[in-house]
Enzyme design. Structure first.
Site, mmCIF file in Angstrom:
data_model
loop_
_atom_site.group_PDB
_atom_site.id
_atom_site.type_symbol
_atom_site.label_atom_id
_atom_site.label_comp_id
_atom_site.label_asym_id
_atom_site.label_seq_id
_atom_site.Cartn_x
_atom_site.Cartn_y
_atom_site.Cartn_z
ATOM 1 C CG ASP A 386 9.917 -28.012 -7.298
ATOM 2 O OD1 ASP A 386 10.751 -28.180 -8.198
ATOM 3 O OD2 ASP A 386 10.029 -27.110 -6.457
ATOM 4 C CD GLU A 608 7.338 -19.386 -5.718
ATOM 5 O OE1 GLU A 608 8.211 -20.239 -5.960
ATOM 6 O OE2 GLU A 608 6.842 -19.223 -4.579
#
Length: 638
Positions: A386, A608
């Site tokens: 990302d 996460e």
């Protein structure tokens, strides 16, 4: 026909002063169409029984009640909805809730204590396709949901003592298989650590779901986005609550763990993913199938671009599975594995024809925005990393070291898999040898200190308040003209030749990397490897006005797993760096496992990502996708 099943929900208080004294539990029953018959009745203890019939299920019976029939309910109600879109069912339920006065036995209270379904709601009609049942009861609480297929005969009902006996048997079977597969008790882990590992693994494999629908795709060959064909997907998910859908690069990591439990499950999941491949060999990287999945996705991420790739991580579990399979297992699955292999070659060839870079044996991720001034570094969503900082000014002359390493790994895997299946793999063997050539890799990507991307890059950029119309927005300011150069940013990208084990055990570059692994300017922390080094200018930098750093500092478990696996590899193969690899392996493994367990004990969640400065879990939770790889790290199953 669906077989009988039962489930229990147990609720207990935390013991804190402000711990709730009551719980309101809702059970939804939704039917995808109105070609059904549903009736509901109240049970003597205040629970509910639903009788229904559909073309797919036939006749069925379902009860929703307390396990202890003597528990006094505070409130119970049901509601039948007509023509309710099932992807909006939760919103529909919320719209039916209202304050309900509660009589505690000491006279009506002045203020309503319960928010719930109105008990005066009407019954089910012929057009009812949703039933919502509510039970409100004091904590501790335990309810039971029992589904019975009325088209089959049974000698007993799966509830009460029968449920307890069968559940205990399954728990015992699970515990034995878990120890057989991962050996955590034999490694000396405490019951608390083993319980943590079991919970983590169970949530990953329990999150496997079945999805059906049509992706929306576009490419350079079509003017507007179009629908993909209707497709089914059997897949695990990163997070059941936040990311309840399939992600291509996540799934390879998921199957590394699941395949250790059951090869057959993994082969079925991987087969579903490969069946999503189009004639060119492209697979949509994010599977948004059906209206329910669509609701969870921001609009800008819905359309999948058929020109864009994603890391080919499915080679990771397949390589691991094939290396551990006995000859008899390969023979048993030979037909299936040949079909898988054929799809893998199509997928690989698509990468090798669409994602190549400007120089021979270089590769480039597509999809970066070279015209925006709203980002410090235009994102590379296709890489899976990302906002990890790449070249500041994307163009078609840049090339990326991580994609080259993925292709080297894929070439090597195809060669190994083909050899096992008796298939001619000369084409892939030759490519694997070229991409694994350390001298060629060094010429293309070695800065003299570490491996890096190459592209049009400025090392002095920033975000500055800029007037845009009537508002002030952050826009990028370039304070030094970009030049074609190595992108000298310390972080995960530097590690790919190491973590995918492309480097030879005798490589001087491997030694340089290992000896500098724990330097203050690098990415080492007491909690795991940070995605960007703490002394790097991009560490924890916002990429836009609103985008918090994602892959710019936080610790990610999938990359830490690959690093730990690589250290284990280099500690076991002959070479001058066995000793240092073994030491780093033990320390990094211990850091990751202890921090994840500590955060699980503190919060009750797998996260996460983890904070590089204090190790605390952050971002999405629960996240029992690739963070579940901690189980393999604990069991040393690589």
């Amino acid at each position: 026909m669906l077989q009988d099943w039962s489930a229990r929900v147990k609720v207990r208080g935390t013991g804190a002063v402000d711990s709730p004294q009551a719980i309101h539990l809702y059970w939804y029953l939704g039917i995808e169409h109105n070609q059904s018959k549903v009736k509901i009745s109240k049970l003597p203890n205040g629970g509910y029984a639903v009788y229904g019939e559909t073309a797919e299920l036939g006749k069925f019976h379902m009860t929703y009640k307390t396990v202890d029939p003597d528990v006094k309910l505070m409130h119970s109600a049901y509601h039948c909805g007509e023509n309710v879109p099932l992807h909006l069912l939760t919103d529909y339920v919320k719209g039916k809730l209202k304050p309900i006065p509660y009589n505690s036995g000491r006279g009506p209270v002045a203020t309503p204590l319960i928010v719930g379904l109105d008990p005066s709601s009407g019954g089910c009609s012929e057009s009812s396709n949703a039933v919502i049942m509510q039970l409100s009861l004091p904590i501790p609480a335990e309810v039971e949901i029992v589904y019975e297929n009325l088209n089959i005969e049974r000698t007993s009902t799966l509830e009460g003592a029968n449920y307890d006996a069968l559940l205990n048997k399954y728990v015992d079977d699970f515990d034995k298989k878990f120890e057989d597969k991962f050996g955590l008790k034999a490694k000396g882990y405490s019951e608390q650590y083993i319980s943590f590992a079991k919970s983590t693994f169970s949530n990953l494999i329990g999150g496997i779901g079945y999805f059906y629908g049509k992706s929306i795709v576009k490419s350079s060959e079509v003017e507007k986005p179009v629908y993909y064909w209707p497709a089914a997907l059997y897949s695990a998910v990163p997070s059941r609550s936040f990311f309840p859908r399939g992600f291509l690069w996540d799934e390879g990591f998921h199957q590394l763990l699941i395949s250790k439990w059951d090869n057959n499950i993994s082969l079925e999941v991987i087969g579903h993913w490969l069946n999503l491949m189009n004639a060119d060999g492209w697979i949509p990287r994010e599977q948004i199938l059906g209206n329910e999945a669509l609701m969870k996705v921001p609009k800008e991420f819905v359309v999948q671009n058929a020109d864009y790739a994603n890391p080919p991580t499915m080679f990771l579990p397949l390589d691991s599975m094939f290396n551990s399979m006995q000859p008899s297992e390969i023979l048993d699955h030979h037909s299936t594995l040949k079909k898988v292999y054929h799809r893998l070659t199509l997928w690989y060839d698509w990468y090798n024809t669409t994602q190549t870079g400007p120089l021979p044996t270089t590769y480039r991720w597509r999809g970066r925005n070279g015209t925006t001034d709203k980002e410090l570094n235009p994102k590379t969503l296709t890489s899976g990393l990302d906002d990890y900082p790449r070249a500041t000014h994307p163009d078609d002359q840049e090339y990326h070291v991580d994609l080259r390493c993925w292709m080297a790994f894929a070439s090597r895997s195809l060669t190994n898999l083909g050899d096992l299946l008796g298939i001619n793999v000369d084409k892939y063997r030759e490519t694997a040898e070229v991409l694994s050539d350390n001298e060629l890799l060094k010429r293309l990507h070695w800065t003299g200190e570490y491996f890096a991307d190459y592209g049009l890059h400025s090392d002095i950029v920033g975000l500055k308040d800029t007037r845009v119309g009537n508002s002030i927005e952050k826009r990028r300011v370039v304070r030094r003209l970009p030049q074609p150069q190595f992108v000298r940013i310390q972080g995960y990208i530097n590690l790919f030749p190491f973590i995918l084990m492309i480097l030879e055990p005798t490589s001087p570059e491997l030694g340089h990397l290992l000896h500098n692994f724990k330097s203050d300017s690098n990415i080492w922390s007491p909690y795991g490897l940070c995605s960007v080094g703490r002394s790097d200018p991009y560490y924890l930098k916002y990429n836009t006005q609103h985008d918090a750093p994602y892959w710019r500092g936080p610790i990610w478990i999938n990359i830490n797993f690959l690093a730990i696996r690589a250290l284990d590899h280099y500690a076991k193969v002959a070479g001058p760096y066995q000793g240092i690899s073994a030491g780093l392996y033990s320390e990094l493994r211990r850091n990751v496992v202890q921090n994840m367990y500590r955060e699980f004990a503190r919060t009750g969640f797998i996260w996460e990502q983890y904070n590089c400065q204090n190790g605390k879990g952050q971002s999405v939770h629960p996240f029992t996708g690739w963070s579940s790889l901690v189980v393999l790290i604990m069991g040393e199953q690589y």
